[in-house]
Design an enzyme around this catalytic site. Structure first.
Site, PDB file in Angstrom:
ATOM      1  N   CYS A 112       0.702  -1.262   0.054  1.00  0.00           N
ATOM      2  CA  CYS A 112       0.033  -0.189  -0.066  1.00  0.00           C
ATOM      3  C   CYS A 112       0.769   1.301  -0.004  1.00  0.00           C
ATOM      4  O   CYS A 112       1.532   1.697  -1.002  1.00  0.00           O
ATOM      5  CB  CYS A 112      -1.010   0.091   1.198  1.00  0.00           C
ATOM      6  SG  CYS A 112      -2.368   1.119   1.061  1.00  0.00           S
ATOM      7  N   HIS A 206      -3.726  -5.053   1.067  1.00  0.00           N
ATOM      8  CA  HIS A 206      -3.078  -5.351   2.152  1.00  0.00           C
ATOM      9  C   HIS A 206      -3.219  -6.849   2.413  1.00  0.00           C
ATOM     10  O   HIS A 206      -4.183  -7.475   3.042  1.00  0.00           O
ATOM     11  CB  HIS A 206      -4.056  -4.665   3.270  1.00  0.00           C
ATOM     12  CG  HIS A 206      -3.510  -3.401   3.545  1.00  0.00           C
ATOM     13  ND1 HIS A 206      -2.634  -2.899   4.211  1.00  0.00           N
ATOM     14  CD2 HIS A 206      -4.007  -2.021   2.789  1.00  0.00           C
ATOM     15  CE1 HIS A 206      -2.482  -1.666   4.360  1.00  0.00           C
ATOM     16  NE2 HIS A 206      -3.405  -1.235   3.387  1.00  0.00           N
ATOM     17  N   GLU A 208      -1.668  -8.520   4.461  1.00  0.00           N
ATOM     18  CA  GLU A 208      -1.385  -9.065   5.898  1.00  0.00           C
ATOM     19  C   GLU A 208      -2.799  -9.189   6.668  1.00  0.00           C
ATOM     20  O   GLU A 208      -2.801  -9.911   7.514  1.00  0.00           O
ATOM     21  CB  GLU A 208      -0.684  -7.935   6.737  1.00  0.00           C
ATOM     22  CG  GLU A 208      -1.330  -6.671   6.959  1.00  0.00           C
ATOM     23  CD  GLU A 208      -1.462  -5.682   5.842  1.00  0.00           C
ATOM     24  OE1 GLU A 208      -1.970  -4.712   6.040  1.00  0.00           O
ATOM     25  OE2 GLU A 208      -1.159  -6.121   4.688  1.00  0.00           O
TER      26      GLU A 208
END
Length: 231
Positions: A112, A206, A208
């Protein structure tokens, strides 16, 4: 073989403390949990005003995390009403992280804000505010697909030409920087790129927040840990 150390950049922002409002580091745990799940050991890298010598000594790979906006002065723009979370100290520190990682041939996974930073470092620009790219559902839910460029390292890694991703950004790539090749698109918007002169994979979404539910996103962390283990 020892478990590789994976450096993770972290936001620097004013936070309430017992000593009043102080510049602090505050990072969601998903970055570290994803690295641990992939077999690595996370090391948080706070954006200090003084940049240490041997910045990434002993680190096997670098994850540039998300967060607030870059200072628009880095790419010749002005603040807009949607601008938020700017830290010029973080901008400077993370530019040093990128330079040291490349100098040491350390692989980089940029997420990002990290994607936007490397693009700007290499002479690229950003759209200052793009509507419709900040999802309202939880971060572990995907909201759209991205088309992967056939033959890219990302497509080879995932074994597919598309991925389901989340979306938490209000800026995005306008002009692509030097020696960067787009490898994923949402419509005409570049959602991921790879470097032709360094070991860099950058994604606008994202992963994660998706690693537990999405094998293709988990592969991004497994790959960065795998590369670090060979250093």
């Amino acid at each position: 073989m020892s478990t590789p150390l994976i450096g993770i950049s972290v936001p620097r922002s004013p936070e309430n403390s017992a000593f009043g409002v102080r510049d602090s580091i505050l990072q969601v745990m998903e970055y570290s949990e994803a690295i641990v799940a992939a077999g690595g050991r996370p090391v948080l890298l706070p954006a200090t005003e003084t940049i240490p010598d041997d910045l990434l000594a002993g680190i096997g790979a670098l994850v540039l995390s998300g967060g607030g906006d870059l200072s628009p002065s880095l790419f010749g723009e002005e603040l807009v009403s949607a601008s938020y979370g700017i830290s010029e100290i973080r901008d400077t520190f993370e530019q040093a992280l990128v330079a040291d990682a490349i100098e040491r041939s350390i692989p980089i996974l940029a997420i990002c804000r990290g994607l936007q930073l490397i693009n700007v470092i290499r002479g690229g620009t950003l759209h200052m505010d793009i509507p419709g790219h900040w999802q309202s559902v939880p971060a572990d839910q995907t909201v759209h697909s991205v088309d992967l460029v056939d033959g890219s390292a990302l497509a080879e890694l995932t074994g597919s030409t598309s991925m389901e991703v989340n979306s938490y950004h209000h800026q995005g790539i306008k002009d692509l920087g030097r020696n960067l090749t787009p490898v994923a698109f949402a419509g005409e918007l570049i959602e991921a790129y790879e470097a032709t002169d360094a070991d860099i994979l950058a994604v606008q979404w994202h992963p994660e927040h998706l690693y537990e539910k999405s094998e293709s996103n988990m592969l991004l962390f497994r790959e960065i840990v795998r590369k670090a283990s060979t250093k």
